[in-house]
Design an enzyme around this catalytic site. Structure first.
Site, short mmCIF file in Angstrom:
data_model
loop_
_atom_site.label_atom_id
_atom_site.label_comp_id
_atom_site.label_asym_id
_atom_site.label_seq_id
_atom_site.Cartn_x
_atom_site.Cartn_y
_atom_site.Cartn_z
N LYS A 35 0.96 -1.19 -0.07
CA LYS A 35 0.09 -0.02 0.21
C LYS A 35 0.86 1.40 0.10
O LYS A 35 2.22 1.21 0.36
CB LYS A 35 -0.80 -0.04 1.32
CG LYS A 35 -0.08 -0.12 2.43
CD LYS A 35 -1.11 -0.23 3.68
CE LYS A 35 -0.25 -0.20 5.05
NZ LYS A 35 -1.16 -0.64 6.13
N TYR A 252 17.34 29.41 9.94
CA TYR A 252 16.11 30.02 10.50
C TYR A 252 16.09 29.71 12.18
O TYR A 252 16.19 28.77 12.67
CB TYR A 252 15.02 29.39 9.92
CG TYR A 252 14.73 29.88 8.55
CD1 TYR A 252 14.88 31.18 7.88
CD2 TYR A 252 14.66 28.80 7.40
CE1 TYR A 252 14.68 31.58 6.77
CE2 TYR A 252 14.66 29.23 6.06
CZ TYR A 252 14.54 30.44 5.64
OH TYR A 252 14.38 30.62 4.43
C1 PLP Z 1 -0.42 -1.71 6.70
C2 PLP Z 1 -1.04 -2.85 7.13
C3 PLP Z 1 -0.41 -4.09 7.40
C4 PLP Z 1 1.34 -4.13 7.43
O1 PLP Z 1 1.65 -3.56 8.69
P1 PLP Z 1 3.12 -3.39 8.79
O2 PLP Z 1 3.41 -2.92 10.19
O3 PLP Z 1 3.74 -2.63 7.94
O4 PLP Z 1 3.64 -4.90 8.46
C5 PLP Z 1 -0.82 -5.37 7.66
N1 PLP Z 1 -2.23 -5.47 7.77
C6 PLP Z 1 -3.06 -4.18 7.52
C7 PLP Z 1 -4.52 -4.63 7.69
C8 PLP Z 1 -2.61 -3.08 7.21
O5 PLP Z 1 -3.09 -2.10 7.23
#
Ligand code: PLP
Length: 365
Positions: A35, A252
């Site tokens: 994702k 800054y």
């Molecule tokens: C993003 C996600 C994961 C992966 O999580 P990580 O901590 O990056 O391994 C697993 N299950 C769901 C439902 C997620 O949304």
């Protein structure tokens, strides 16, 4: 000449980290979670290292189309399922497996016209209180789904709130096991932190952050402890050097004041590149592979670094913001993204997802 900043992705590191997930969950199939454009690495680039996974999990339908366009014929799972009824048409067309987390999604499925029944992952809210059916409603959701001609196989999943921390997962596993005891179907519980820290029975694990070479439970453990390798390098160069006198300030807000004569370097990297502005003085950075720290506030296009430990540094010297540094005296150098994130009060996930579109990305050879 373009600005010297660039991001590199490392397919060999992705493949190595995926192998770590397999070793930690030898009886499970592995979803590579891609994702958010593969956590900022780019789906197409990440695919080069992760194609050995058993499936790809993501939540954006356009990203699912991109994975299919790579000719991936295996499973793709939409972690949040359909956002509206017509999303189910794409699920049918591209053979996407999808989460079902609320009764509206069951309603949509019941009205969906398809020749090809769908594989669904029924999600339980076992304590995270984000998505899913509460345990008491889970069985009736399962019964409704299993009566639909649009549904083929039903798998069961839940997500942990504290797999990386002290509270752990036992309370959620107990709730999940109790409510699913006599239901058939494959199970998917573990995210990266659970894969590494809690050895649970899973038909499918969901490996996200570990694949990209960040420790999900940093600072309790780091990537060396878990045997992970950084899959992304953000690097740039020095574009100026300043010689400070005692009392001189930097940047800054004059947040840093030199107490003695000090050489600093100015790096072509700022918050408009995705580097965290909250990184204060002493956020770790490598110059020519030597570990040093930032000085003063991060600005939009530049930041300053202390050159005291690198007296030979000059304009054009290589700066590693995170990831793989240059080879020094025959040894590879490395700066874990978690070290930088921790100094900036955030997590590796956020930094890798936030690399800005203006930063050119290349695949390392
Ligand atoms: C993003 C996600 C994961 C992966 O999580 P990580 O901590 O990056 O391994 C697993 N299950 C769901 C439902 C997620 O949304």
């Amino acid at each position: 000449m373009p600005r010297p900043i660039e991001a590199l992705t490392h397919p060999d590191a992705l493949a190595h980290n995926l192998a770590r997930a397999r070793a930690a969950a030898p009886d499970s199939r592995v979803w590579a979670v891609v994702k958010a454009n593969a956590y900022g690495h780019g789906i197409e680039r990440a695919y080069a290292g992760l194609r050995g996974a058993d499936g790809f999990a993501l939540l954006d339908l356009a990203e699912a189309e991109r994975v299919r366009a790579l000719d991936w014929r295996g499973p793709i799972l939409l972690l949040e399922g359909a956002f509206e009824p017509r999303d189910l048409e794409l699920c049918s067309r591209l053979n996407l497996w999808h989460a079902v987390h609320c009764s509206e999604q069951i309603d949509w499925l019941s009205r969906h016209k398809t020749q090809q029944p769908h594989r669904v992952f029924l999600k339980m809210n076992s304590g995270m209180n984000r998505l899913g059916f509460r345990p008491a409603a889970f069985r009736s959701a399962w019964a409704r789904l299993s009566a639909l001609p649009q549904v083929d196989e039903i798998s069961l999943m839940t997500h942990f709130s504290d797999a990386d921390g002290e509270r752990g997962v036992a309370h959620q596993v107990e709730v999940f096991d109790e409510a699913t005891r006599d239901l058939p179907g494959e199970r998917s519980l573990s995210n990266s932190a659970a894969v590494l820290r809690h050895h649970l029975k899973n038909d499918w694990v969901r490996a996200g952050i570990l694949s990209y070479g960040s420790a999900p439970d940093f600072p309790a453990h780091d990537i060396h402890h878990w045997g992970l390798q950084p899959a992304m390098t953000l690097r740039s160069k020095l574009i100026a050097v300043q010689q400070l006198q005692p009392g001189d300030t930097v940047g800054y807000g004059s947040s840093y004041t030199a107490t003695e004569a000090q050489r600093i370097g100015i790096v072509a990297c700022g918050y408009a590149d995705g580097y965290p502005r909250h990184a204060g003085t002493d956020t770790p950075v490598l110059v020519n592979g030597v570990r040093t720290g930032t000085v003063g506030r991060v600005s939009m296009d530049m930041l300053a670094v202390d050159l005291t430990p690198v007296p030979q540094a000059r304009i054009g010297s290589e700066v590693t913001l995170w990831g793989r540094g240059p080879v020094v005296d025959g040894s590879p150098t490395l700066l874990a993204i978690d070290d930088v994130a921790h100094a900036a009060g955030t997590i590796g996930y956020e930094l890798m997802c936030a690399v800005a579109p203006r930063v050119p990305v290349h695949t390392a050879d």
